[in-house]
Design a protein around this motif. Structure first.
Motif, PDB file in Angstrom:
ATOM      1  N   ARG A   1      60.357 -43.485-104.327  1.00  0.00           N
ATOM      2  CA  ARG A   1      58.946 -43.819-105.315  1.00  0.00           C
ATOM      3  C   ARG A   1      58.739 -45.245-104.751  1.00  0.00           C
ATOM      4  N   HIS A   2      59.792 -46.092-104.372  1.00  0.00           N
ATOM      5  CA  HIS A   2      59.466 -47.662-104.131  1.00  0.00           C
ATOM      6  C   HIS A   2      58.289 -47.789-103.102  1.00  0.00           C
ATOM      7  N   GLY A   3      57.253 -48.851-103.624  1.00  0.00           N
ATOM      8  CA  GLY A   3      56.162 -48.949-102.906  1.00  0.00           C
ATOM      9  C   GLY A   3      55.025 -47.987-103.076  1.00  0.00           C
ATOM     10  N   ALA A   4      55.150 -47.122-103.795  1.00  0.00           N
ATOM     11  CA  ALA A   4      54.035 -45.962-104.173  1.00  0.00           C
ATOM     12  C   ALA A   4      53.228 -46.531-104.888  1.00  0.00           C
ATOM     13  N   ASP A   5      51.822 -45.969-105.012  1.00  0.00           N
ATOM     14  CA  ASP A   5      50.932 -46.690-105.704  1.00  0.00           C
ATOM     15  C   ASP A   5      50.630 -45.682-107.055  1.00  0.00           C
TER      16      ASP A   5
ATOM     17  N   ARG B   1      52.325 -43.262-116.562  1.00  0.00           N
ATOM     18  CA  ARG B   1      50.731 -43.271-116.301  1.00  0.00           C
ATOM     19  C   ARG B   1      50.184 -43.255-117.780  1.00  0.00           C
TER      20      ARG B   1
ATOM     21  N   GLY C   1      53.744 -53.990-112.682  1.00  0.00           N
ATOM     22  CA  GLY C   1      54.181 -52.927-111.811  1.00  0.00           C
ATOM     23  C   GLY C   1      55.362 -52.006-112.686  1.00  0.00           C
TER      24      GLY C   1
ATOM     25  N   LEU D   1      48.789 -49.386-109.492  1.00  0.00           N
ATOM     26  CA  LEU D   1      49.995 -50.459-109.803  1.00  0.00           C
ATOM     27  C   LEU D   1      51.077 -49.975-108.807  1.00  0.00           C
ATOM     28  N   THR D   2      51.702 -50.814-108.255  1.00  0.00           N
ATOM     29  CA  THR D   2      52.933 -50.371-107.292  1.00  0.00           C
ATOM     30  C   THR D   2      54.145 -50.245-107.918  1.00  0.00           C
ATOM     31  N   VAL D   3      54.949 -49.449-107.343  1.00  0.00           N
ATOM     32  CA  VAL D   3      56.352 -49.181-107.758  1.00  0.00           C
ATOM     33  C   VAL D   3      57.043 -50.176-106.926  1.00  0.00           C
ATOM     34  N   LEU D   4      57.524 -51.268-107.725  1.00  0.00           N
ATOM     35  CA  LEU D   4      58.119 -52.459-107.106  1.00  0.00           C
ATOM     36  C   LEU D   4      59.513 -52.384-106.690  1.00  0.00           C
TER      37      LEU D   4
ATOM     38  N   ALA E   1      58.152 -43.967-113.231  1.00  0.00           N
ATOM     39  CA  ALA E   1      57.063 -43.971-112.679  1.00  0.00           C
ATOM     40  C   ALA E   1      56.295 -42.706-112.725  1.00  0.00           C
TER      41      ALA E   1
END
Length: 212
Positions: free
Chosen positions: A40-44, A15, A32, A48-51, A10
């Motif tokens: 980083r989990h849940g970050a945009d 990117r 994702g 796109l989301t870090v799943l 991520a």
């Protein structure tokens, strides 16, 4: 119909690969990002989301995968992630940005990415999980091994052999007929005029081994 795509990693490289995938909407539908850093989990990341962690690739069996991990400090990092995930080769995508150019007859291994402006001038086999960043140049009779990373504007003259997990820094140049060893690191802007042994770091003009 476009294929679902997961990116492992991520950071900045993810990117860039995400932008390349979005330039190919008929081929890929990014789902994702996955990263093993819980922070980083849940970050945009660019919409796109870090799943969650990378192991989630095993829950999304319909998605192709690209491992977006590269660092001159750890040239074998991408290979280690691929080995740990243990996915079948067909689970990995191969991505060629529409502004990259690969000659007719070029064969790209699974997991390989050519970003915008990368050029391969003649038929050759490029290994698995190779990363060619923007404006990288591979010329005739080059042999680029699995997991090699070529940073922006790195250029290989003809007949160069790049070993597995080697890392060529941005703007580096390699003279024809040379070998860059496995897990070797070439510094930014280096001009390589002789073979580089496995695992060594070379930099400068002309490139020379760095003392550790």
């Amino acid at each position: 119909m476009s294929t679902p795509l997961l990116l492992v990693g991520a950071g900045g490289l993810a990117r860039e690969v995400l932008a390349a995938a979005r330039a190919l909407p008929a081929e890929f539908k990014p789902l994702g990002l996955l990263d093993d850093d819980p922070a980083r989990h849940g970050a945009d990341v660019d919409g796109l989301t870090v799943l969650g962690p990378s192991e989630l690739v095993h829950e999304h069996t319909d998605a192709l995968v690209l491992v977006c991990v590269a660092s001159p400090a750890r040239p074998g990092a991408r290979a280690a992630v691929v080995e740990r995930l243990g996915l079948a080769p067909e689970r990995y995508a191969t991505l060629v940005h529409p502004l990259a150019s690969a000659a007719q007859g070029v064969e790209l291994g699974e997991g390989t990415v050519l970003l915008a402006g990368a050029v391969i001038t003649a038929p050759q086999r490029v290994g698995r999980h190779v990363l060619a960043m923007p404006h990288v140049l591979f010329t005739h009779d080059d042999v680029v091994g699995d997991f090699a990373t070529c940073a922006g504007r790195a250029a290989l003259a003809g007949g160069v052999v790049v070993g597995e997990s080697a890392y060529l820094g941005a703007g580096s140049l390699v003279r024809q007929g040379l070998r860059i060893g496995a897990c070797a690191v070439i510094g930014m802007g280096a001009v390589v005029l002789s073979d580089v042994p496995d695992g060594q770091t070379w930099a400068g003009v002309p490139a020379r081994p760095l003392d550790k």
